[in-house]
Design a protein around this motif. Sequence first.
Motif: not given
Lengths: 810, 150
Positions: B7-8, B50-53, B71-73
Amino acid sequence: MIQSSETTLAPAPVEVQKGWGGQSVKRKEDKRLLQGEGVFVDDVKRHGMGYLHFVRSPYAHAHITRVDVSAAEAIDGVYGTLTGEEVAALTDPFFQISSVPGANIKDFSLAVGKVRYVGEPVVAVVAETRELARDASELVEVDYEPLAAVVDARVAQDSDTPVLHDDAGGNLMWSGLYSWGDLDAAFAEADRVVKIPELHFHRFNSTPLECDGALVEYNRGVSQWTIHTNNQFPGFAAIMMGPAMKVGLDKLRFVTQDIGGGFGNKITSHPQLVVCCLLARKLNRPVQWTEWRTDFHLSMSHGNERWFRDTEVAVKDDGTLLGFRTKALDDAGAWLRYEPLGGVIWAQVTPGMYRWKHIELEFTQVATNKAPVSPNRGYSRMQHLWFTERVIDIVARELDLDPVEVRKRNYVRAEDMPYTTPNGCVYDSGDYAAMLDLALGLVGYDSMEARRADAKERGKLLGVGIGSTLDSGTNNFGQSRLINPELQFSGNNEVATVKLDIFGEIVVTLGTTPQGQGHETTAAQVVADILNCSVDDVHVRAGHDSYWNSHAGFSGTYASQFAVTGLSAVKGATEMLAAEIKKLAGAVFGGVPAEALELADGGVRIKESPDAFLPFMACGAIINANNAGLPEDLDVTLNCRYVYRPPFEVPDVETKMGNLTLTYACQVHVAVVEVDPETGAYEIVDYAAVDDCGKRINPQIVEGQVMGATAQAIGAAVHETYEYDEDGNLLTPNFYDYHVPHALDMPPLATGAIESPSPFTPLGTKGMGEGGGAGIHAVCAAIQDATGQIVTDSHNPYQRVWRLLQEAKA
Amino acid sequence: MDVTVTVNGTTYERDVEPRKLLIHFLRDDLDLTGSHVGCDTGNCGACSVIVDGVLVKSCMLLAVQANGASIETVEGLAEGDELTPLQLAFNEHHALQCGYCTPGMLMSATALLRENPSPSEDEIAKALQGNICRCTGYWNIVEAVKSVAK
């Protein structure tokens, strides 16, 4: 698409600010919120905390015959439960605002012996995880004996209707007759009496995106609870909770930081907070409760549903309004959690924006087997203003007059301000006709007939509608005595402290509980102007903590008042601090009088010899940490607390006369719709919102509030409704069924602003933010214009418009 | 079940109950409380990440389904104290009030701008239709996104 325009009226005799005030300073709160670093209630965690889940009633009305929590408590990881029986043993019923018969009901924080709406909390379960608490709740056994439900307020008082509260002897909770002026004379003078059999304002609320919640810790050693919560009116929660829990208010510490929207809906979470407190003590561990969305819809703070029946309006042929009489019937739902205050709050705006002199309103509030109602943005005034606006358009239609002209003929005029209404309220300032002209201009009203023709060519029916409303702000709580003369509330107050700390930090503490209104920013603007420094130098503490000594009985964020109560408190405290800084500097400079000093560049200096300069840092350090040798009689702490108290008298309970609110922000909205005559589907193709809230400290924040209120009004008018079936099941218990507007639902918007400073407030400001629900009426009126049929409901989904079109054909 | 996610840019390994939602895993287990919960039906978008883009509502995914994902938060958008142009635009255009929907809005808008750096007003509104805001009426949010479109 947004377009803005602004007009400033001739200034009223108040001090007009210079400097930071009046600028759209970018919000100080945003940085943390944009990075996901806000602290909302569900973000607060404690070691060993348990998650609370409520077992809720599946019935609208039923006796509880058995409760068995043993299977749930036997599960590993379940910490414990709380039942209605325990609550009844440990607490007293909540204090009732109502006089009899509503005063006689017994309201506890969990259902005791009987359930009265679907979703009512019956048992609370606390477990190691959210998921386990939810699962264990399924194991709680409750036996019910179902009873018939009452879901229509209009039959609530019929002899064959089941009674919710035997203690009240029926479903009538409160009633009162309001009569001002000379109704007989008005109707005798009238050329016409327009009769309106029934109008209905529907049930909905603002559905803040963050649901209610709390994390409650019990400190056994000092018998005190710390309640981290998003309740938006801790002052009210405290006076409800303390007596019920039989503890002094010093035992209840309320803490909030960021709150994810409130809109009045987060005022009445005190029953749930009591449950959390009892369980935190019982289980000797922190208890965390976060309401699920479905729970919110089922049980929290629905807006007041209201009927207006047997309305008669006395008018002259030229459209001059003389008076009206009506019967307002209000559906309180199952409990009086803030009610029956709705039975008087409407009276803040008794004549709407019009010069009606003779008004009679019989108000009746009844209980039904639905979720309890509580304040919702525009609380109780919105219903009444929608009614007065409906009357205008129906009268205009009956007399074949232009609704624009009827409004202009009857609006309170700018030259009449301050204007005393028939019931003794004082509208402080404003030019409603100018606002209407501005709003009509923003939608291109002059070319509307050509657009109507163009729409017709495309097979559409075009309609234009106006909503003109008031956002009365800064309550005089003395109005509660019109509901119950025994109550000992009156006036209003708010607190701020402003201090200079050791290193010269300017620290501001508010008593308010903002939910997005930007208090940290606007408070800093007021402070910076007085201390002649930058807003960046002012540190406004985020949130509310009743330990900070910056709260009073009415502290909170509700009822459109921060720009008056909150900022006036900030102004008062900052002026005290400024005077103290000068006093200190005068002593340090060897006896220089305050008049010879000025604040500038982050310090204080002698006007005539600016080199004699004492920075705030030195001031803070001298008083806090280096004070030996100061004159004994130097009365300076650099920590100043100010309580703002608006100028109010107690209203007369016999005549029901009095000034119920200090300021009257106003709104004029215009909606243009195009209706598909085949389906009833319609689109809002143009929309204008003009607002006047007096002096604006931060115009961008004000416009943001106007936009938000507009969006909520459109949502309520077109989509949002809490509808129940005949058995009392809520048909819209989540965001699937309860459609709130999305980005694609929003019409093009033009905003306009007029500034008519309030002559009654220290900064010329008026409370604002609720709006008056102007958009709800604007949409109704536009549909009436498009279809040619009288609109009698505040909620007009496509199917209702289709029915109107069928009526037109018939 | 063992779950490993990044994550991040930080990798986390946790033993997770199979039924736990990704949003509760992020908030309760990883203490990443920037993503929020506003409904229980997948409508509100406050939990968007955003999970795997791919933009997803993290309440509609189990934590175990994200095993191995990147994952991007919202916490990962800014570079330290340096806000992204989109975040700055939200501040500039007053595109947030209470800030509760904001993390989800930012993630949806970020995903949109990656896919379509020059969206029209309609395309922006369409991309944000899965995110509910009850404070702003969306007008300023759309303006903010439009202002950073190329």
